[in-house]
Design a protein around this motif. Structure first.
Motif, PDB file in Angstrom:
ATOM      1  N   GLY A   1      11.346  -5.463   9.165  1.00  0.00           N
ATOM      2  CA  GLY A   1      10.481  -5.154   8.655  1.00  0.00           C
ATOM      3  C   GLY A   1      10.062  -3.228   8.566  1.00  0.00           C
ATOM      4  O   GLY A   1      10.889  -2.710   9.002  1.00  0.00           O
ATOM      5  N   HIS A   2       9.022  -2.711   8.523  1.00  0.00           N
ATOM      6  CA  HIS A   2       9.355  -0.817   8.694  1.00  0.00           C
ATOM      7  C   HIS A   2       8.443  -1.265   9.907  1.00  0.00           C
ATOM      8  O   HIS A   2       7.365  -1.524  10.608  1.00  0.00           O
ATOM      9  CB  HIS A   2       8.356  -0.521   7.478  1.00  0.00           C
ATOM     10  CG  HIS A   2       6.900  -0.200   7.214  1.00  0.00           C
ATOM     11  ND1 HIS A   2       6.164  -1.934   7.576  1.00  0.00           N
ATOM     12  CD2 HIS A   2       5.995   0.352   7.159  1.00  0.00           C
ATOM     13  CE1 HIS A   2       5.152  -1.817   6.944  1.00  0.00           C
ATOM     14  NE2 HIS A   2       5.384  -0.808   7.193  1.00  0.00           N
ATOM     15  N   LEU A   3       8.940   0.548  10.788  1.00  0.00           N
ATOM     16  CA  LEU A   3       7.916   0.402  11.840  1.00  0.00           C
ATOM     17  C   LEU A   3       6.504   0.435  12.192  1.00  0.00           C
ATOM     18  O   LEU A   3       5.625   1.453  12.449  1.00  0.00           O
ATOM     19  CB  LEU A   3       8.534   1.875  11.605  1.00  0.00           C
ATOM     20  CG  LEU A   3       9.359   1.969  12.528  1.00  0.00           C
ATOM     21  CD1 LEU A   3       9.828   3.737  12.709  1.00  0.00           C
ATOM     22  CD2 LEU A   3       9.708   1.401  14.740  1.00  0.00           C
ATOM     23  N   ALA A   4       5.749  -0.375  11.799  1.00  0.00           N
ATOM     24  CA  ALA A   4       4.261  -0.992  11.556  1.00  0.00           C
ATOM     25  C   ALA A   4       3.690  -1.446  12.724  1.00  0.00           C
ATOM     26  O   ALA A   4       2.329  -1.603  12.933  1.00  0.00           O
ATOM     27  CB  ALA A   4       3.750  -1.710  10.129  1.00  0.00           C
ATOM     28  N   PHE A   5       4.473  -1.838  13.467  1.00  0.00           N
ATOM     29  CA  PHE A   5       3.500  -2.511  14.864  1.00  0.00           C
ATOM     30  C   PHE A   5       3.986  -1.466  16.138  1.00  0.00           C
ATOM     31  O   PHE A   5       3.634  -2.962  17.293  1.00  0.00           O
ATOM     32  CB  PHE A   5       3.773  -4.086  15.328  1.00  0.00           C
ATOM     33  CG  PHE A   5       3.895  -4.773  13.246  1.00  0.00           C
ATOM     34  CD1 PHE A   5       2.474  -5.606  13.843  1.00  0.00           C
ATOM     35  CD2 PHE A   5       4.569  -4.423  12.410  1.00  0.00           C
ATOM     36  CE1 PHE A   5       1.945  -5.549  12.752  1.00  0.00           C
ATOM     37  CE2 PHE A   5       4.303  -5.804  11.479  1.00  0.00           C
ATOM     38  CZ  PHE A   5       2.679  -6.562  11.543  1.00  0.00           C
TER      39      PHE A   5
ATOM     40  N   PRO B   1       0.836  -0.962  -0.131  1.00  0.00           N
ATOM     41  CA  PRO B   1      -0.115   0.069   0.099  1.00  0.00           C
ATOM     42  C   PRO B   1       1.202   1.071   0.237  1.00  0.00           C
ATOM     43  O   PRO B   1       0.308   2.235  -0.724  1.00  0.00           O
ATOM     44  CB  PRO B   1      -0.827  -0.065   1.537  1.00  0.00           C
ATOM     45  CG  PRO B   1       0.120  -1.155   1.599  1.00  0.00           C
ATOM     46  CD  PRO B   1       0.290  -1.534   1.306  1.00  0.00           C
ATOM     47  N   HIS B   2       1.834   1.150   0.741  1.00  0.00           N
ATOM     48  CA  HIS B   2       2.651   2.578   0.718  1.00  0.00           C
ATOM     49  C   HIS B   2       3.494   2.833  -0.731  1.00  0.00           C
ATOM     50  O   HIS B   2       4.092   3.661  -1.116  1.00  0.00           O
ATOM     51  CB  HIS B   2       3.870   1.893   1.031  1.00  0.00           C
ATOM     52  CG  HIS B   2       3.663   2.508   3.406  1.00  0.00           C
ATOM     53  ND1 HIS B   2       3.249   3.415   3.688  1.00  0.00           N
ATOM     54  CD2 HIS B   2       4.344   1.088   4.116  1.00  0.00           C
ATOM     55  CE1 HIS B   2       2.879   3.312   4.832  1.00  0.00           C
ATOM     56  NE2 HIS B   2       3.513   1.458   5.302  1.00  0.00           N
ATOM     57  N   HIS B   3       2.751   1.722  -1.003  1.00  0.00           N
ATOM     58  CA  HIS B   3       4.193   2.363  -3.125  1.00  0.00           C
ATOM     59  C   HIS B   3       2.987   1.999  -4.098  1.00  0.00           C
ATOM     60  O   HIS B   3       3.125   2.436  -5.209  1.00  0.00           O
ATOM     61  CB  HIS B   3       4.632   1.004  -3.869  1.00  0.00           C
ATOM     62  CG  HIS B   3       5.478   0.842  -2.532  1.00  0.00           C
ATOM     63  ND1 HIS B   3       6.391  -0.705  -2.573  1.00  0.00           N
ATOM     64  CD2 HIS B   3       6.956   1.514  -2.323  1.00  0.00           C
ATOM     65  CE1 HIS B   3       7.717  -0.633  -2.113  1.00  0.00           C
ATOM     66  NE2 HIS B   3       8.118   0.638  -1.326  1.00  0.00           N
TER      67      HIS B   3
ATOM     68  N   GLY C   1      11.739   2.944   8.885  1.00  0.00           N
ATOM     69  CA  GLY C   1      10.865   3.432   9.022  1.00  0.00           C
ATOM     70  C   GLY C   1       9.091   3.302   8.829  1.00  0.00           C
ATOM     71  O   GLY C   1       9.114   2.541   9.058  1.00  0.00           O
ATOM     72  N   THR C   2       8.720   4.809   9.548  1.00  0.00           N
ATOM     73  CA  THR C   2       7.271   4.220   9.062  1.00  0.00           C
ATOM     74  C   THR C   2       6.705   3.769   7.812  1.00  0.00           C
ATOM     75  O   THR C   2       5.887   3.250   7.890  1.00  0.00           O
ATOM     76  CB  THR C   2       6.162   5.367   9.558  1.00  0.00           C
ATOM     77  OG1 THR C   2       6.968   6.739   8.999  1.00  0.00           O
ATOM     78  CG2 THR C   2       6.342   5.207  10.759  1.00  0.00           C
ATOM     79  N   SER C   3       7.812   3.742   6.617  1.00  0.00           N
ATOM     80  CA  SER C   3       6.875   3.880   5.265  1.00  0.00           C
ATOM     81  C   SER C   3       8.214   2.715   4.808  1.00  0.00           C
ATOM     82  O   SER C   3       9.343   2.607   4.826  1.00  0.00           O
ATOM     83  CB  SER C   3       6.480   4.979   3.640  1.00  0.00           C
ATOM     84  OG  SER C   3       7.808   5.257   3.224  1.00  0.00           O
ATOM     85  N   HIS C   4       7.687   2.063   3.920  1.00  0.00           N
ATOM     86  CA  HIS C   4       8.596   0.883   3.064  1.00  0.00           C
ATOM     87  C   HIS C   4       9.812   1.658   2.197  1.00  0.00           C
ATOM     88  O   HIS C   4      10.762   0.852   1.922  1.00  0.00           O
ATOM     89  CB  HIS C   4       7.707  -0.188   2.290  1.00  0.00           C
ATOM     90  CG  HIS C   4       6.981  -1.348   3.022  1.00  0.00           C
ATOM     91  ND1 HIS C   4       6.637  -2.272   3.293  1.00  0.00           N
ATOM     92  CD2 HIS C   4       5.622  -0.628   3.322  1.00  0.00           C
ATOM     93  CE1 HIS C   4       6.102  -2.851   3.971  1.00  0.00           C
ATOM     94  NE2 HIS C   4       4.985  -2.105   4.100  1.00  0.00           N
ATOM     95  N   GLN C   5       9.723   2.709   1.829  1.00  0.00           N
ATOM     96  CA  GLN C   5      10.504   3.312   1.011  1.00  0.00           C
ATOM     97  C   GLN C   5      11.585   3.746   2.061  1.00  0.00           C
ATOM     98  O   GLN C   5      12.637   3.908   1.616  1.00  0.00           O
ATOM     99  CB  GLN C   5       9.379   5.220   0.575  1.00  0.00           C
ATOM    100  CG  GLN C   5       8.957   4.867  -0.908  1.00  0.00           C
ATOM    101  CD  GLN C   5       7.343   4.629  -0.553  1.00  0.00           C
ATOM    102  OE1 GLN C   5       6.881   4.353   0.152  1.00  0.00           O
ATOM    103  NE2 GLN C   5       6.427   5.261  -2.072  1.00  0.00           N
TER     104      GLN C   5
ATOM    105  N   PRO D   1       1.232   6.253  11.442  1.00  0.00           N
ATOM    106  CA  PRO D   1      -0.149   6.016  10.350  1.00  0.00           C
ATOM    107  C   PRO D   1      -1.021   4.901  10.643  1.00  0.00           C
ATOM    108  O   PRO D   1      -1.989   4.599  10.007  1.00  0.00           O
ATOM    109  CB  PRO D   1       0.234   6.694   9.381  1.00  0.00           C
ATOM    110  CG  PRO D   1       1.303   5.910   8.991  1.00  0.00           C
ATOM    111  CD  PRO D   1       2.361   5.938   9.995  1.00  0.00           C
ATOM    112  N   HIS D   2       0.215   3.635  11.452  1.00  0.00           N
ATOM    113  CA  HIS D   2      -0.585   2.262  12.043  1.00  0.00           C
ATOM    114  C   HIS D   2      -1.555   2.208  12.542  1.00  0.00           C
ATOM    115  O   HIS D   2      -1.189   1.634  13.629  1.00  0.00           O
ATOM    116  CB  HIS D   2       0.383   1.494  11.336  1.00  0.00           C
ATOM    117  CG  HIS D   2       1.398   1.651   9.841  1.00  0.00           C
ATOM    118  ND1 HIS D   2       2.393   2.426  10.580  1.00  0.00           N
ATOM    119  CD2 HIS D   2       1.625   0.861   9.247  1.00  0.00           C
ATOM    120  CE1 HIS D   2       2.993   2.340   9.227  1.00  0.00           C
ATOM    121  NE2 HIS D   2       2.447   1.528   8.667  1.00  0.00           N
ATOM    122  N   VAL D   3      -2.156   3.502  12.414  1.00  0.00           N
ATOM    123  CA  VAL D   3      -2.890   3.099  14.168  1.00  0.00           C
ATOM    124  C   VAL D   3      -4.341   1.652  13.924  1.00  0.00           C
ATOM    125  O   VAL D   3      -4.463   1.377  15.254  1.00  0.00           O
ATOM    126  CB  VAL D   3      -4.170   4.068  14.396  1.00  0.00           C
ATOM    127  CG1 VAL D   3      -3.560   5.279  14.594  1.00  0.00           C
ATOM    128  CG2 VAL D   3      -5.151   4.282  12.879  1.00  0.00           C
TER     129      VAL D   3
HETATM  130 ZN   LIG Z   1       2.887   0.226   6.596  1.00  0.00          ZN
END
Ligand SMILES: [Zn+2]
Length: 300
Positions: free
Chosen positions: A191-195, A72-74, A211-215, A126-128
């Motif tokens: 992975g990224h900071l989703a959790f 989704p980030h891409h 960080g918070t996005s996969h980019q 943003p991964h609320v």
């Molecule tokens: Zn994410």
């Protein structure tokens, strides 16, 4: 020569009239169909899609914009995405922080009703939804928007929200109990900071590679620090993400000998999981199971 011009003008005006007439007919068809049919709602990604299904049930028709299997980030919207949003009765997304493309599209489609179900302040994670109560807060926002859009079915939406709320309470209890007495609290995520929200709510120490996005790029330094921490803290597993290439996790695993376990971010899901219609609760229970395995916790 003049004759040719007239013939051209005649043909051109016929064509214009034809298009106008077709347009009128299309409008009529669209309106009569809409009156009889359910509200058409488009969801940005899977988590809002599934929450809409839970609350809206069979009173709404919901589709997802980000195709299954896409990170989704891409996601890059196509003209088709814009058309689908312009034809919808409501667009639901998580937030402009998570999905900046929605914000861009809405600039040009100001008359389409939209809901950011899980807004955050700039710079916040943003991964609320990844914590059960975060998902419940989003479901409440969705219920409010559905009632505004379709007040006739207010009681139905309210009932579904109550049911969802009960399931979330149970999910929260299970997470709380299931993660309360684990051998380690170090949750290492390649992975990224989703959790982050999940770790915060269940008192785990969350370490992510990016960080918070996969980019966001990971650094060699960060990777080395993770490996060192795994060795020092006696961590027995690293977590990875379903839609992420496995090579980095495999590298960490090869270096440290720990097992690799997947976690689901839920906003992007694989084609298989999409086709199976897995729910938010299904994914979260799978996350709990893998966390319990990886952090070595007593069974529920
Ligand atoms: Zn994410």
């Amino acid at each position: 020569m003049k004759k040719g011009i007239y013939a051209f003008l005649l043909l051109a005006s016929l064509a214009v009239f034809g298009f106008w007439w077709l347009g009128q007919e299309n409008e009529k068809v669209k309106h009569s169909a809409q009156a009889a049919e359910k509200k058409q709602i488009v969801a940005s990604g899977y988590v809002v899609y599934d929450l809409l299904r839970s609350i809206g049930g069979d009173k709404i028709a919901v589709t997802q914009l980000v195709p299954p299997g896409t990170e989704p980030h891409h996601f890059e919207p196509t003209p088709g995405t814009i058309i689908r949003i312009s034809e919808a009765d409501l667009l639901v997304y998580v937030s402009a922080e998570l999905e900046p493309w929605v914000k861009e599209i809405l600039k040009g489609l100001a008359d389409v009703p939209s809901l950011a179900a899980g807004p955050v302040y700039e710079g916040e994670d943003p991964h609320v939804w990844i914590s059960p109560y975060g998902a419940l807060a989003m479901a409440k926002e969705i219920e409010k928007a559905l009632v505004t859009l379709d007040p006739q079915n207010k009681a139905y939406y309210r009932k579904n929200l109550k049911k969802f709320e009960k399931e979330i309470e149970q999910l929260h209890q299970d997470f709380k109990q299931g993660l309360s007495a684990c051998q380690t609290k170090e949750m290492v995520h390649v992975g990224h900071l989703a959790f982050g929200a999940l770790a915060r709510d269940y008192h785990l120490n969350f370490h992510a590679l990016t960080g918070t996005s996969h980019q966001s790029e990971h650094s060699v330094k960060k990777m080395a620090a993770l490996v060192k921490m795994i060795k020092n803290q006696k961590v027995s597993a690293v977590f990875t993400e379903e839609l992420l290439a496995p090579d980095l996790a495999q590298m960490v695993s090869a270096e440290t000998g720990v097992q690799i376990l997947p976690l689901y971010t839920i906003q992007g899901v694989s084609k298989t999981d999409f086709e199976q219609g897995k729910t938010y609760q299904d994914f979260m229970r799978q996350n709990l199971e893998n966390l319990q395995k990886g952090l070595v916790c007593p069974a529920l």
